[in-house]
Structures are given as structure tokens and as C-alpha cells.
Design a protein around this motif. Structure first.
Motif, short mmCIF file in Angstrom:
data_model
loop_
_atom_site.label_atom_id
_atom_site.label_comp_id
_atom_site.label_asym_id
_atom_site.label_seq_id
_atom_site.Cartn_x
_atom_site.Cartn_y
_atom_site.Cartn_z
N LYS A 172 46.31 42.20 45.17
CA LYS A 172 45.63 43.41 44.74
C LYS A 172 45.30 44.29 45.94
CE LYS A 172 45.62 41.66 40.61
NZ LYS A 172 46.62 42.12 39.62
N GLU A 173 45.21 45.59 45.70
CA GLU A 173 44.87 46.55 46.75
C GLU A 173 43.51 46.20 47.36
OE1 GLU A 173 45.62 49.69 49.23
OE2 GLU A 173 46.94 48.99 47.61
N GLY A 174 43.48 46.09 48.69
CA GLY A 174 42.24 45.79 49.39
C GLY A 174 41.86 44.32 49.41
#
Length: 350
Positions: A172-174
């Protein structure tokens, strides 16, 4: 009378204990004399503690990018070739590249590969690490034939791409991820698929991985087959892994041949191996592929993170190949052969 009887039992027990201590003392003295008797021509070194030798120091964890404090300290003190006592056996340790090459070039001529008996017990008597001469060549040819170019082109490459995309899809992003943990999951899922057609996320795949990780902890542990020790748990996990393979073999015996394109199908179809040999081949292919691939992949990610210029050149090469893709197109063998810079990075990593 009861007190006298108890005293007789105690005296008999004490006598047995004394005899056992005497026998153990003789055995220990014989071991010490055989291990520490000076032999002309041996390199310098230390034999460490009686029985244990220097095994504990040798097994101390260290960074994969170093040789470890044991090797560094001994090389600094004694040179690249030194004597020691490891796993209960007098040992010559070599960190000299030329000498190691000489040994490997003369295997089965001047030298013969061997491992401590505990390795044979845990990996199986048909393990490639245990076999020598013709038996080793025969079992090795099975692995080599399975990794043929047509197999790599038609089955491995699509599966590798599929598993990579599956792994990347869980990020996932981040999100902060562990490169080592992700490498372990990716590698094991791919191996389970190629060896027994187990798919990621299946209960049996997760159970197999858990059993294997327990098994691995005992391979390099002191060979104490006592409940609670890593070696004991590893032997139990080995039995569970082999039972899993047996169940799959039984299920497939009721199906038509050629249903699968995995290692288990390949060795079963050959008809030249016993059930025991098949079980050891499967376990050793997992053992041989998992650790080396996991470490290599993790180190590749680490070194690439430290080399942004290399990452950029890799990106340019892959974007050029990707430019010809349609929305549903996947990597082909021809695409793979175009990755000249990627191959150089892989060779440098190895």
C-alpha cells in the motif's frame, strides 16, 4: 526390612552411576586424546572447548554482508586456513579462494564431500549434501533436468511474473515493509508452486511454510534430539513436511499423469525413484532454493537502494521493453533476453 531394601536399591543405583561416570570419563579422555593429539603439517588454530569445540562461536548470528566475527577473528589471528573443532569434529577451515577452488575441482578425486551425521538425519540419506560419487550425480541430474531452458521459458518465467505482481499488489502507498520478509514470502510461494503446485494463500501453503521455517532452525542447531530443542522440533517438522508430500502423492495416484507441471510430477513420472527418494528430493529442493534465493533477493534490494544510478538505468531498460506491451501482454522469453543490464546487475549480486 523395607529400609534395608531401599538402601540396597540406592547402593545399586549409586554403583551404576559410578560405572556410567567412569565410562563417560574414558570416552571423554579418548576424544580429547584423538582431537588434541598433535599432527604434523596442520595449520595453526584453536580446538576450543572439549566436545563443544568452537561450534557456539561459529554459529553466532552475523550480517549477511560480512563473514562474521568468528571468521574475521580467526583469519586475523591464524590466516586464511586454520584448524578448529566444529560440531564435535576436528576441522580445517579455509577462507582462501584458490584453495577452495582446488578442493571443488578435485571433488571425488582428492576430496570427498561429507557432513556430520546430524545433517544426514535431518536432510535425509538421499540429500545431495550427503550423497557422493555416482549417486550424487544421478540425483543432481534430476534437479538439472527440471531446470531446463524450455521449463524456465514456458513455466518458470510466467509464474515468476505472476508471483511478483501478486506480491506488489499487497503493498500500500506509504506502507513500511520488510524487504527480507517480503522476499521470504515471495520465494517460498514460488517454490511451493513449482515443486508441488501449491498456490499462495492456501492453508496447506501456509502450513508448509511454517513447518519448513521450524525445520530450518534445527539444521544449524546443536544436534540434541531432546524435546524442546530446535533440533528436536526440526525433526518433527521434517516428518510433517514428508507427510504432506505423501498425501499429495496419494491424491495424484488417483489422477491421470501429466496433470501438473511441477517437480513432484516430474520425479514421479520418471519412475526411477523410490518414495523415500522422492520425499528427500522434494525436501532438499525446498531447502536448496529457499535460503539462497531469499538472501540473494534481499541483498539485491539492499544494494540497489544504495545505488540510485543503477536503479535508474534498470528503470530505463525495463520501460523500453514495457513500451511494446499491450494492456494484457505479459513478459516473454524474448523480453527476458533483452534485459542485458539487468543480467549484469544479477551477476554482480551473485
Amino acid at each position: 526390612m523395607e529400609i534395608a531394601f531401599m538402601l540396597q536399591i540406592w547402593n545399586a543405583g549409586a554403583a551404576i552411576a559410578v560405572i556410567l561416570c567412569f565410562i563417560l570419563s574414558i570416552a571423554a579422555v579418548k576424544w580429547l586424546l584423538s582431537s588434541y593429539r598433535p599432527i604434523k603439517g596442520l595449520p595453526p588454530g584453536s580446538m576450543g572447548w572439549p566436545l563443544l569445540g568452537e561450534t557456539i562461536q561459529f554459529l553466532e548470528p552475523h550480517s549477511a554482508t560480512t563473514r562474521g566475527s568468528f571468521m574475521d577473528n580467526h583469519i586475523k589471528r591464524y590466516g586464511n586456513i586454520f584448524k578448529s573443532c566444529l560440531f564435535g569434529h576436528p576441522t580445517i577451515v579455509s577462507a582462501d579462494p584458490e584453495f577452495n577452488k582446488f578442493i571443488l575441482m578435485n571433488e571425488d578425486k582428492l576430496f570427498q564431500c561429507s557432513y556430520p551425521s546430524n545433517i544426514s538425519a535431518i536432510l535425509g540419506k538421499w540429500s545431495l549434501l550427503v550423497l557422493v560419487a555416482e549417486e550424487h550425480k544421478r540425483m543432481r541430474s534430476i534437479a538439472v533436468n527440471f531446470l531446463s531452458i524450455p521449463k524456465l521459458r514456458d513455466f518458470f518465467l510466467p509464474d515468476i511474473e505472476r508471483h511478483v505482481l501478486l506480491t506488489l499488489g499487497t503493498w500500500k502507498e506509504g506502507q513500511v515493509i520488510s524487504a527480507h520478509n517480503e522476499s521470504k514470502k515471495f520465494t517460498f510461494n514460488l517454490i511451493a508452486k513449482q515443486i508441488m503446485s501449491f498456490n499462495p494463500g492456501e492453508t496447506r501453503t501456509t502450513e508448509l511454510m511454517n513447518d519448513y521455517l521450524t525445520f530450518m532452525k534445527g539444521v544449524i542447531a546443536p544436534p540434541l534430539n531432546i524435546p524442546g530443542t530446535a533440533y528436536y522440533r526440526a525433526l518433527q517438522s521434517r516428518s510433517k513436511i514428508l507427510e504432506t508430500v505423501k498425501r499429495v502423492l496419494k491424491e495424484r495416484s488417483q489422477q491421470s499423469k501429466g496433470t501438473y507441471n511441477d517437480l513432484l510430477e516430474s520425479v514421479t513420472r520418471s519412475g526411477n525413484l523410490s518414495t523415500e527418494q522422492i520425499l528427500d528430493v522434494v525436501l532438499n529442493m525446498i531447502f536448496g532454493g529457499y535460503e539462497t534465493s531469499t538472501v540473494a533477493l534481499t541483498l539485491a534490494l539492499k544494494f540497489l537502494a544504495d545505488a540510485p544510478a543503477v536503479v535508474e538505468e534498470l528503470r530505463v531498460e525495463h520501460e523500453a521493453i514495457r513500451a511494446s506491451f499491450t494492456s494484457d501482454r505479459r513478459l516473454t522469453w524474448e523480453d527476458y533476453k533483452k534485459m542485458s543490464f539487468t543480467h549484469c546487475v544479477g551477476a554482480a549480486r551473485s
